[in-house]
Design a protein around this motif. Structure first.
Motif, mmCIF file in Angstrom:
data_model
loop_
_atom_site.group_PDB
_atom_site.id
_atom_site.type_symbol
_atom_site.label_atom_id
_atom_site.label_comp_id
_atom_site.label_asym_id
_atom_site.label_seq_id
_atom_site.Cartn_x
_atom_site.Cartn_y
_atom_site.Cartn_z
ATOM 1 N N GLU A 9 6.844 5.557 2.664
ATOM 2 C CA GLU A 9 6.769 4.635 3.789
ATOM 3 C C GLU A 9 7.963 4.846 4.703
ATOM 4 O O GLU A 9 9.105 4.962 4.246
ATOM 5 C CB GLU A 9 6.759 3.198 3.277
ATOM 6 C CG GLU A 9 6.473 2.181 4.356
ATOM 7 C CD GLU A 9 6.328 0.781 3.810
ATOM 8 O OE1 GLU A 9 5.954 -0.098 4.592
ATOM 9 O OE2 GLU A 9 6.582 0.568 2.616
ATOM 10 N N SER A 30 -1.845 3.692 6.852
ATOM 11 C CA SER A 30 -1.939 3.051 5.535
ATOM 12 C C SER A 30 -1.647 4.083 4.451
ATOM 13 O O SER A 30 -1.767 5.290 4.674
ATOM 14 C CB SER A 30 -3.320 2.437 5.314
ATOM 15 O OG SER A 30 -4.286 3.453 5.147
ATOM 16 N N ALA A 31 -1.288 3.577 3.280
ATOM 17 C CA ALA A 31 -1.010 4.471 2.155
ATOM 18 C C ALA A 31 -2.270 5.240 1.766
ATOM 19 O O ALA A 31 -2.213 6.436 1.483
ATOM 20 C CB ALA A 31 -0.471 3.678 0.973
ATOM 21 N N LEU A 64 5.189 0.605 -0.616
ATOM 22 C CA LEU A 64 4.477 1.260 -1.703
ATOM 23 C C LEU A 64 4.815 0.588 -3.035
ATOM 24 O O LEU A 64 5.963 0.237 -3.286
ATOM 25 C CB LEU A 64 4.855 2.732 -1.783
ATOM 26 C CG LEU A 64 4.313 3.637 -0.689
ATOM 27 C CD1 LEU A 64 4.907 5.033 -0.837
ATOM 28 C CD2 LEU A 64 2.812 3.701 -0.735
ATOM 29 N N TYR A 110 3.096 5.452 7.122
ATOM 30 C CA TYR A 110 3.225 6.182 5.866
ATOM 31 C C TYR A 110 3.213 7.668 6.193
ATOM 32 O O TYR A 110 2.306 8.140 6.871
ATOM 33 C CB TYR A 110 2.078 5.832 4.917
ATOM 34 C CG TYR A 110 2.148 4.398 4.468
ATOM 35 C CD1 TYR A 110 2.821 4.062 3.301
ATOM 36 C CD2 TYR A 110 1.573 3.388 5.212
ATOM 37 C CE1 TYR A 110 2.902 2.748 2.885
ATOM 38 C CE2 TYR A 110 1.657 2.070 4.809
ATOM 39 C CZ TYR A 110 2.330 1.758 3.648
ATOM 40 O OH TYR A 110 2.419 0.450 3.248
#
Length: 77
Positions: free
Chosen positions: A36, A59-60, A2, A41
C-alpha cells in the motif's frame, strides 16, 4: 491497509521493516509483490535479473490480479 486477510489465493503476508505490510507470491519463476502506498496499492513483478511490470491499482484485489496477469509468460510465435 493490507492485512493477513488479503493473503488469499497463494499470497503470503509479510511485515517489512521500512515499507510496512506486503503481499508476496512466486509464480512462473517470477516474484510478485503488492504493498500500500497512500490511497493506492502498488504491484511489481520481478524476474531474477529485472523488473518486468510495475503499476498502481485502487484496491488490493485489483493489484493482485494485475500482478498475476503480468506474471504470465507470453507465448512465443
Amino acid at each position: 491497509m493490507l492485512t493477513e486477510a488479503d493473503a488469499t489465493g497463494g499470497w503470503t503476508f509479510h511485515m517489512h521493516p521500512t515499507q510496512g505490510a506486503m503481499l508476496t507470491r512466486r509464480m512462473y519463476r517470477r516474484q510478485l509483490t503488492v504493498w500500500e502506498d497512500g490511497n493506492l496499492y502498488e504491484f511489481v513483478v520481478d524476474n531474477p535479473t529485472s523488473t518486468l511490470k510495475w503499476g498502481r491499482r485502487g484496491s488490493a484485489a485489483a493489484a493482485k490480479a494485475a500482478a498475476e496477469k503480468a506474471a504470465k509468460p507470453t507465448p512465443t510465435t
